[in-house]
Structures are given as structure tokens and as C-alpha cells.
Design a protein around this motif. Structure first.
Motif, short mmCIF file in Angstrom:
data_model
loop_
_atom_site.label_atom_id
_atom_site.label_comp_id
_atom_site.label_asym_id
_atom_site.label_seq_id
_atom_site.Cartn_x
_atom_site.Cartn_y
_atom_site.Cartn_z
N ALA A 17 0.81 -1.22 0.00
CA ALA A 17 0.00 0.00 0.00
C ALA A 17 0.84 1.27 0.00
N TYR A 18 1.92 1.26 0.75
CA TYR A 18 2.67 2.50 0.92
C TYR A 18 3.97 2.59 0.13
N SER A 19 4.44 1.50 -0.44
CA SER A 19 5.71 1.59 -1.16
C SER A 19 5.64 1.22 -2.64
N TRP A 20 4.55 0.60 -3.07
CA TRP A 20 4.43 0.27 -4.50
C TRP A 20 3.81 1.47 -5.21
N HIS A 21 4.61 2.16 -6.01
CA HIS A 21 4.14 3.31 -6.78
C HIS A 21 4.52 3.11 -8.24
N TYR A 22 3.52 3.23 -9.10
CA TYR A 22 3.68 2.98 -10.53
C TYR A 22 3.92 4.29 -11.27
N ASP A 23 4.57 4.20 -12.44
CA ASP A 23 4.89 5.38 -13.25
C ASP A 23 3.73 5.77 -14.16
N GLY A 24 3.68 7.06 -14.47
CA GLY A 24 2.76 7.59 -15.47
C GLY A 24 1.31 7.24 -15.21
N GLU A 25 0.62 6.88 -16.29
CA GLU A 25 -0.81 6.58 -16.16
C GLU A 25 -1.08 5.39 -15.26
N TYR A 26 -0.07 4.54 -15.07
CA TYR A 26 -0.24 3.36 -14.22
C TYR A 26 -0.27 3.71 -12.73
N SER A 27 0.01 4.98 -12.38
CA SER A 27 -0.13 5.41 -10.99
C SER A 27 -1.59 5.28 -10.53
N PHE A 28 -2.47 5.10 -11.50
CA PHE A 28 -3.87 4.77 -11.22
C PHE A 28 -3.95 3.59 -10.25
N TYR A 29 -2.99 2.66 -10.34
CA TYR A 29 -3.01 1.45 -9.52
C TYR A 29 -2.34 1.61 -8.16
N ASP A 30 -1.81 2.78 -7.85
CA ASP A 30 -1.26 3.02 -6.51
C ASP A 30 -2.39 2.86 -5.49
N MET A 31 -2.16 2.09 -4.46
CA MET A 31 -3.20 1.87 -3.44
C MET A 31 -3.65 3.18 -2.80
N GLU A 32 -2.73 4.11 -2.66
CA GLU A 32 -3.06 5.37 -2.01
C GLU A 32 -3.90 6.30 -2.91
N ALA A 33 -4.10 5.92 -4.17
CA ALA A 33 -4.85 6.76 -5.10
C ALA A 33 -6.34 6.80 -4.77
N ASP A 34 -6.84 5.79 -4.05
CA ASP A 34 -8.25 5.75 -3.69
C ASP A 34 -8.37 5.39 -2.21
N PRO A 35 -8.80 6.34 -1.38
CA PRO A 35 -8.88 6.09 0.07
C PRO A 35 -9.74 4.87 0.44
N ASP A 36 -10.84 4.64 -0.28
CA ASP A 36 -11.70 3.50 0.03
C ASP A 36 -10.99 2.18 -0.26
N ASP A 37 -10.32 2.11 -1.41
CA ASP A 37 -9.57 0.90 -1.77
C ASP A 37 -8.44 0.66 -0.77
N LEU A 38 -7.76 1.73 -0.39
CA LEU A 38 -6.67 1.63 0.57
C LEU A 38 -7.17 1.06 1.90
N GLU A 39 -8.26 1.63 2.40
CA GLU A 39 -8.83 1.18 3.67
C GLU A 39 -9.21 -0.30 3.60
N GLU A 40 -9.83 -0.70 2.51
CA GLU A 40 -10.24 -2.10 2.34
C GLU A 40 -9.02 -3.02 2.29
N PHE A 41 -7.98 -2.61 1.56
CA PHE A 41 -6.79 -3.43 1.41
C PHE A 41 -6.05 -3.59 2.74
N LEU A 42 -6.05 -2.55 3.56
CA LEU A 42 -5.33 -2.59 4.82
C LEU A 42 -6.11 -3.25 5.95
N ASN A 43 -7.39 -3.50 5.76
CA ASN A 43 -8.23 -4.10 6.79
C ASN A 43 -8.10 -5.63 6.75
N ALA A 44 -7.48 -6.19 7.78
CA ALA A 44 -7.24 -7.64 7.81
C ALA A 44 -8.53 -8.43 7.76
N GLU A 45 -9.61 -7.93 8.38
CA GLU A 45 -10.89 -8.64 8.34
C GLU A 45 -11.45 -8.66 6.93
N THR A 46 -11.35 -7.56 6.23
CA THR A 46 -11.84 -7.48 4.85
C THR A 46 -11.03 -8.40 3.94
#
Length: 154
Positions: A17-46
């Protein structure tokens, strides 16, 4: 290439979530680009036991999400470590994913959704046998994007 799939740990989720950062248009896939996706990814129960860390030679190389959407269908999501993308490694990784999901979940069909602009990934998916199954619009990362739904009979 031999990939190993294990249920993702919290430490691995945070690293991605915090260290994988993609170049150019692929930064779309950075986990931090969407707060809801980030929260879901970091939630162990989810995440539960359906999000996998994928290692190659003991290095975290990718992740895989698996959601059973029918008795014989798995919807998958995947991502590779940014430094490994664009190097021709996608097909080997995707073949490993297909074998793992087919064996572990005993499914007959897999589906996935990919951003329509991601022609690199779409090319790999098609080469592996995935077929286009339609497009849809989805709100994410603060905008609306077109996605391609793809499916594979296994």
C-alpha cells in the motif's frame, strides 16, 4: 518461474500500500490513489483469507485477490511489484495465478476487470485465453473510468 501464494499478512499489505508506486498513467493502480480501496486493502478482516501475497525467490513480487462469485466462478484481481512490470513477466505470473486459483478453488471459470487504458495487461490476458465480456464505468480515484470485464473458461 515458481511463484508461492500465501495469505497476505498485515506487514505485506502495508508494504504494498505505501511503497508500491507505478509510473505515469499506471499510478492509477497506486493503493493510495483511492482512500476506500486503501482502507479495504489494509483491513485484515476485509482481506480475510482471500488476498494472497505472491513471492518469487522469497521476494514479494505480486498480490492476488480471489472472490467466489458463483459455485464455479472466481473473480480475481492482481498486481505486480512496479519494478517487475513491463518486462515480459506478466504471462508467467498469470499462468501461475490461473493454476493456483483452479487448483485451490476448483472453479471452471475466472473473471477479472481491468482499466480499459491498460493495454499491456489486456494483451497478456487475451494471450492467456481471457475473452472480452463487456465494459462498464466505475467511480474510483476521484473520477469515472471505463473498465473491461474479461472471462476465462478453465
Amino acid at each position: 518461474m515458481d511463484y508461492t501464494f500465501t495469505v497476505m499478512t498485515q506487514e505485506q499489505a502495508e508494504w504494498i500500500a505505501y511503497s508500491w508506486h507505478y509510473d505515469g498513467e499506471y499510478s492509477f493502480y497506486d493503493m493510495e490513489a483511492d482512500p476506500d480501496d486503501l482502507e479495504e486493502f489494509l483491513n485484515a478482516e476485509t482481506r480475510g483469507d482471500s488476498v494472497f501475497a505472491v513471492t518469487y525467490e522469497e521476494t514479494l513480487a505480486a498480490f492476488l485477490t480471489v472472490e467466489l462469485t458463483g459455485s464455479q466462478t472466481a473473480d480475481i484481481g492482481l498486481g505486480m511489484e512496479p519494478g517487475l512490470t513491463g518486462q515480459g513477466k506478466g504471462m508467467d505470473f498469470l499462468q501461475a495465478v490461473i493454476e493456483f486459483v483452479t487448483f485451490e478453488y476448483e472453479v471452471e471459470r475466472m473473471t477479472l476487470s481491468v482499466a480499459a487504458f491498460n493495454v499491456r495487461a489486456i494483451k497478456v490476458y487475451r494471450k492467456a485465453g481471457f475473452k472480452d465480456a463487456g465494459t462498464f464505468l466505475q467511480e474510483t480515484n476521484g473520477r469515472t473510468y471505463e473498465f473491461l470485464k474479461m472471462e476465462l473458461a478453465v
